[in-house]
Motif scaffolding. Structure first.
Motif, mmCIF file in Angstrom:
data_model
loop_
_atom_site.group_PDB
_atom_site.id
_atom_site.type_symbol
_atom_site.label_atom_id
_atom_site.label_comp_id
_atom_site.label_asym_id
_atom_site.label_seq_id
_atom_site.Cartn_x
_atom_site.Cartn_y
_atom_site.Cartn_z
ATOM 1 N N ASN A 182 -13.179 -25.933 -13.423
ATOM 2 C CA ASN A 182 -14.236 -24.935 -13.635
ATOM 3 C C ASN A 182 -15.286 -25.451 -14.608
ATOM 4 O OD1 ASN A 182 -13.094 -23.054 -11.909
ATOM 5 N ND2 ASN A 182 -11.902 -22.065 -13.513
ATOM 6 N N TYR A 183 -14.818 -26.057 -15.718
ATOM 7 C CA TYR A 183 -15.762 -26.607 -16.684
ATOM 8 C C TYR A 183 -16.582 -27.742 -16.066
ATOM 9 C CZ TYR A 183 -13.029 -24.013 -20.150
ATOM 10 O OH TYR A 183 -12.400 -23.023 -20.859
ATOM 11 N N LEU A 184 -15.927 -28.595 -15.296
ATOM 12 C CA LEU A 184 -16.631 -29.704 -14.655
ATOM 13 C C LEU A 184 -17.659 -29.183 -13.655
ATOM 14 C CD1 LEU A 184 -16.934 -32.736 -14.227
ATOM 15 C CD2 LEU A 184 -15.106 -32.627 -12.538
ATOM 16 N N LEU A 185 -17.311 -28.145 -12.917
ATOM 17 C CA LEU A 185 -18.252 -27.551 -11.968
ATOM 18 C C LEU A 185 -19.495 -27.037 -12.692
ATOM 19 C CD1 LEU A 185 -18.977 -26.461 -9.143
ATOM 20 C CD2 LEU A 185 -17.686 -24.386 -9.722
ATOM 21 N N ALA A 186 -19.294 -26.375 -13.820
ATOM 22 C CA ALA A 186 -20.440 -25.863 -14.576
ATOM 23 C C ALA A 186 -21.344 -26.996 -15.050
ATOM 24 C CB ALA A 186 -19.952 -25.038 -15.766
ATOM 25 N N LEU A 187 -20.748 -28.083 -15.546
ATOM 26 C CA LEU A 187 -21.549 -29.218 -16.011
ATOM 27 C C LEU A 187 -22.323 -29.865 -14.859
ATOM 28 C CD1 LEU A 187 -19.053 -30.923 -18.500
ATOM 29 C CD2 LEU A 187 -21.114 -29.629 -19.071
ATOM 30 N N LEU A 188 -21.681 -29.996 -13.707
ATOM 31 C CA LEU A 188 -22.347 -30.609 -12.553
ATOM 32 C C LEU A 188 -23.495 -29.738 -12.041
ATOM 33 C CD1 LEU A 188 -19.286 -32.029 -10.582
ATOM 34 C CD2 LEU A 188 -20.978 -33.306 -11.900
ATOM 35 N N ILE A 189 -23.325 -28.421 -12.061
ATOM 36 C CA ILE A 189 -24.409 -27.526 -11.639
ATOM 37 C C ILE A 189 -25.598 -27.647 -12.583
ATOM 38 C CG2 ILE A 189 -25.056 -25.100 -11.410
ATOM 39 C CD1 ILE A 189 -22.292 -24.554 -10.288
ATOM 40 N N ILE A 190 -25.305 -27.726 -13.893
ATOM 41 C CA ILE A 190 -26.384 -27.910 -14.863
ATOM 42 C C ILE A 190 -27.098 -29.238 -14.620
ATOM 43 C CG2 ILE A 190 -26.874 -28.253 -17.314
ATOM 44 C CD1 ILE A 190 -24.598 -26.300 -17.926
ATOM 45 N N ALA A 191 -26.322 -30.287 -14.324
ATOM 46 C CA ALA A 191 -26.933 -31.592 -14.062
ATOM 47 C C ALA A 191 -27.808 -31.553 -12.815
ATOM 48 C CB ALA A 191 -25.831 -32.639 -13.909
ATOM 49 N N VAL A 192 -27.349 -30.873 -11.759
ATOM 50 C CA VAL A 192 -28.148 -30.757 -10.526
ATOM 51 C C VAL A 192 -29.459 -30.031 -10.796
ATOM 52 C CG1 VAL A 192 -28.213 -29.638 -8.265
ATOM 53 C CG2 VAL A 192 -26.197 -30.913 -8.962
ATOM 54 N N LEU A 193 -29.391 -28.925 -11.539
ATOM 55 C CA LEU A 193 -30.606 -28.179 -11.858
ATOM 56 C C LEU A 193 -31.565 -29.008 -12.702
ATOM 57 C CD1 LEU A 193 -29.038 -24.682 -12.649
ATOM 58 C CD2 LEU A 193 -30.298 -25.357 -10.598
ATOM 59 N N LEU A 219 -29.998 -26.105 -3.853
ATOM 60 C CA LEU A 219 -29.067 -25.049 -3.467
ATOM 61 C C LEU A 219 -27.920 -25.610 -2.618
ATOM 62 C CD1 LEU A 219 -28.350 -22.056 -3.424
ATOM 63 C CD2 LEU A 219 -29.821 -21.802 -1.400
ATOM 64 N N SER A 220 -28.249 -26.538 -1.735
ATOM 65 C CA SER A 220 -27.221 -27.153 -0.892
ATOM 66 C C SER A 220 -26.214 -27.921 -1.741
ATOM 67 C CB SER A 220 -27.878 -28.094 0.126
ATOM 68 O OG SER A 220 -28.757 -27.368 0.961
ATOM 69 N N ALA A 221 -26.715 -28.669 -2.736
ATOM 70 C CA ALA A 221 -25.823 -29.437 -3.605
ATOM 71 C C ALA A 221 -24.892 -28.516 -4.385
ATOM 72 C CB ALA A 221 -26.646 -30.303 -4.563
ATOM 73 N N ILE A 222 -25.424 -27.387 -4.880
ATOM 74 C CA ILE A 222 -24.602 -26.448 -5.644
ATOM 75 C C ILE A 222 -23.531 -25.824 -4.755
ATOM 76 C CG2 ILE A 222 -24.643 -24.243 -6.874
ATOM 77 C CD1 ILE A 222 -27.386 -25.028 -7.969
ATOM 78 N N LEU A 223 -23.900 -25.463 -3.530
ATOM 79 C CA LEU A 223 -22.926 -24.886 -2.604
ATOM 80 C C LEU A 223 -21.826 -25.885 -2.263
ATOM 81 C CD1 LEU A 223 -25.268 -22.907 -0.183
ATOM 82 C CD2 LEU A 223 -23.762 -21.991 -1.961
ATOM 83 N N ILE A 224 -22.201 -27.164 -2.112
ATOM 84 C CA ILE A 224 -21.195 -28.196 -1.834
ATOM 85 C C ILE A 224 -20.233 -28.338 -3.009
ATOM 86 C CG2 ILE A 224 -20.867 -30.683 -1.498
ATOM 87 C CD1 ILE A 224 -23.475 -30.660 0.129
ATOM 88 N N LEU A 225 -20.773 -28.290 -4.240
ATOM 89 C CA LEU A 225 -19.919 -28.403 -5.425
ATOM 90 C C LEU A 225 -18.945 -27.221 -5.510
ATOM 91 C CD1 LEU A 225 -22.520 -29.595 -8.102
ATOM 92 C CD2 LEU A 225 -20.654 -30.934 -7.121
ATOM 93 N N ILE A 226 -19.437 -26.014 -5.227
ATOM 94 C CA ILE A 226 -18.571 -24.835 -5.279
ATOM 95 C C ILE A 226 -17.480 -24.921 -4.216
ATOM 96 C CG2 ILE A 226 -18.499 -22.336 -4.941
ATOM 97 C CD1 ILE A 226 -21.312 -22.211 -6.158
ATOM 98 N N ALA A 227 -17.851 -25.377 -3.004
ATOM 99 C CA ALA A 227 -16.860 -25.519 -1.941
ATOM 100 C C ALA A 227 -15.798 -26.560 -2.304
ATOM 101 C CB ALA A 227 -17.556 -25.898 -0.633
ATOM 102 N N ALA A 228 -16.250 -27.666 -2.922
ATOM 103 C CA ALA A 228 -15.298 -28.698 -3.346
ATOM 104 C C ALA A 228 -14.351 -28.165 -4.406
ATOM 105 C CB ALA A 228 -16.055 -29.914 -3.865
ATOM 106 N N ARG A 229 -14.866 -27.347 -5.337
ATOM 107 C CA ARG A 229 -14.014 -26.759 -6.380
ATOM 108 C C ARG A 229 -12.965 -25.831 -5.771
ATOM 109 N NH1 ARG A 229 -10.807 -24.275 -8.186
ATOM 110 N NH2 ARG A 229 -10.679 -23.030 -10.083
ATOM 111 N N LEU A 230 -13.366 -25.012 -4.805
ATOM 112 C CA LEU A 230 -12.413 -24.116 -4.162
ATOM 113 C C LEU A 230 -11.349 -24.896 -3.393
ATOM 114 C CD1 LEU A 230 -14.867 -21.366 -2.837
ATOM 115 C CD2 LEU A 230 -13.321 -21.217 -4.793
ATOM 116 N N LEU A 231 -11.765 -25.970 -2.743
ATOM 117 C CA LEU A 231 -10.808 -26.792 -2.003
ATOM 118 C C LEU A 231 -9.793 -27.431 -2.942
ATOM 119 C CD1 LEU A 231 -9.964 -28.080 0.704
ATOM 120 C CD2 LEU A 231 -11.558 -29.948 0.200
#
Length: 269
Positions: A36-47, A1-13
């Motif tokens: 946005n597409y890269l964020l989705a792929l990274l979240i899938i990879a984290v999971l 969950l922490s990794a996903i939140l960091i990725l979302i924060a980085a995308r917004l920044l």
């Protein structure tokens, strides 16, 4: 969950702070869409890494899943591949006017699987939006011809046919029409010559000679003149209307200039 939140924060920044510094308009839109597409792929990879600790197992599962998806969804995958071709080639983008499979329109969005157009012309007969939105799967880049009205420069050629009677002095009519064409399209040709220089710089060859042209033909009802000119693709209708109006005004001043129309004559013997 922490990794996903960091990725979302980085995308917004990136989307709100970093990208606007380096990109504008269409480039900014594409950069945000890609992130946005890269964020989705990274979240899938984290999971995947969280639930499957063995890297080999992750690779095996992803490989099998990818093969199954490609076989089952061929059109979907080809549309996905077409998106990469569209973005990578940069032959057309958002805001360009294109003609695809006989449909003409202005691109308003390029998504992962489809391109969205606002339809132009069709039943109207003039280059104005019809109000309909057309969705085209991105695999058209592999199967169809794409005509871009605004690649490198936005000037296209057009033609007006004017027929005068055989009693009209043809050479004088030609001189009059050429003068009208030169005066009414002087600004367009001046801008188009700059576009021709850009085309030659990019591709190394001259596109054409930008100057008004008139061709004469013998028709059934009289002498037909084809007036060839160039204009901005978004001002095609207004330029044509201006030239036609000027021709009607000039012909009204000279009784020798008569527009022809289909007629028949009875010759008594």
């Amino acid at each position: 969950l922490s990794a996903i939140l960091i990725l979302i924060a980085a995308r917004l920044l990136l989307g709100c702070v970093v990208f606007p510094i380096f990109y504008r308009n269409e480039s900014l839109f594409i950069a945000r869409r890609l992130s946005n597409y890269l964020l989705a792929l990274l979240i899938i990879a984290v999971l995947a890494l969280f639930f499957l600790e063995d890297i080999k197992q992750v690779a095996t599962v992803l490989g099998i899943a990818s093969a199954a998806v490609v076989i089952a969804l061929q059109d979907l995958c080809s549309a996905f591949a077409g998106w990469f071709v569209i973005i990578g080639s940069r032959k057309f983008g958002i805001g360009d006017r294109v003609e695809i499979e006989g449909m003409r329109g202005d691109i308003i969005d390029i998504q992962l699987l489809r391109t969205t157009l606002v339809e132009v012309n069709n039943w109207l007969g003039v280059d104005e939006p019809t109000g309909r939105v057309v969705l085209i799967p991105n695999h058209f880049v592999f199967k169809s011809k794409v005509f871009n009205y605004s690649h490198v420069h936005p000037f296209v050629w057009n033609k007006i046919d004017i027929t005068v009677t055989y009693e009209t002095p043809a050479l004088e009519a030609q001189k009059l029409l050429l003068r009208i064409l030169e005066e009414e399209t002087a600004a367009e040709f001046g801008e188009a010559k700059k576009g021709a220089s850009a085309m030659e710089t990019r591709y190394g060859v001259a596109e054409t000679v930008y100057q008004p042209k008139i061709y004469m033909f013998l028709a059934d009802s009289g002498v037909m003149f084809s007036l060839v000119y160039c204009c901005h693709y978004r001002r095609n209708g207004s330029t044509r209307n201006r030239i036609n109006k000027r021709i009607v005004e000039e012909f009204a001043k000279d009784q020798q200039m008569q527009l022809a129309y289909p007629t028949h004559r009875e010759i008594r013997t």
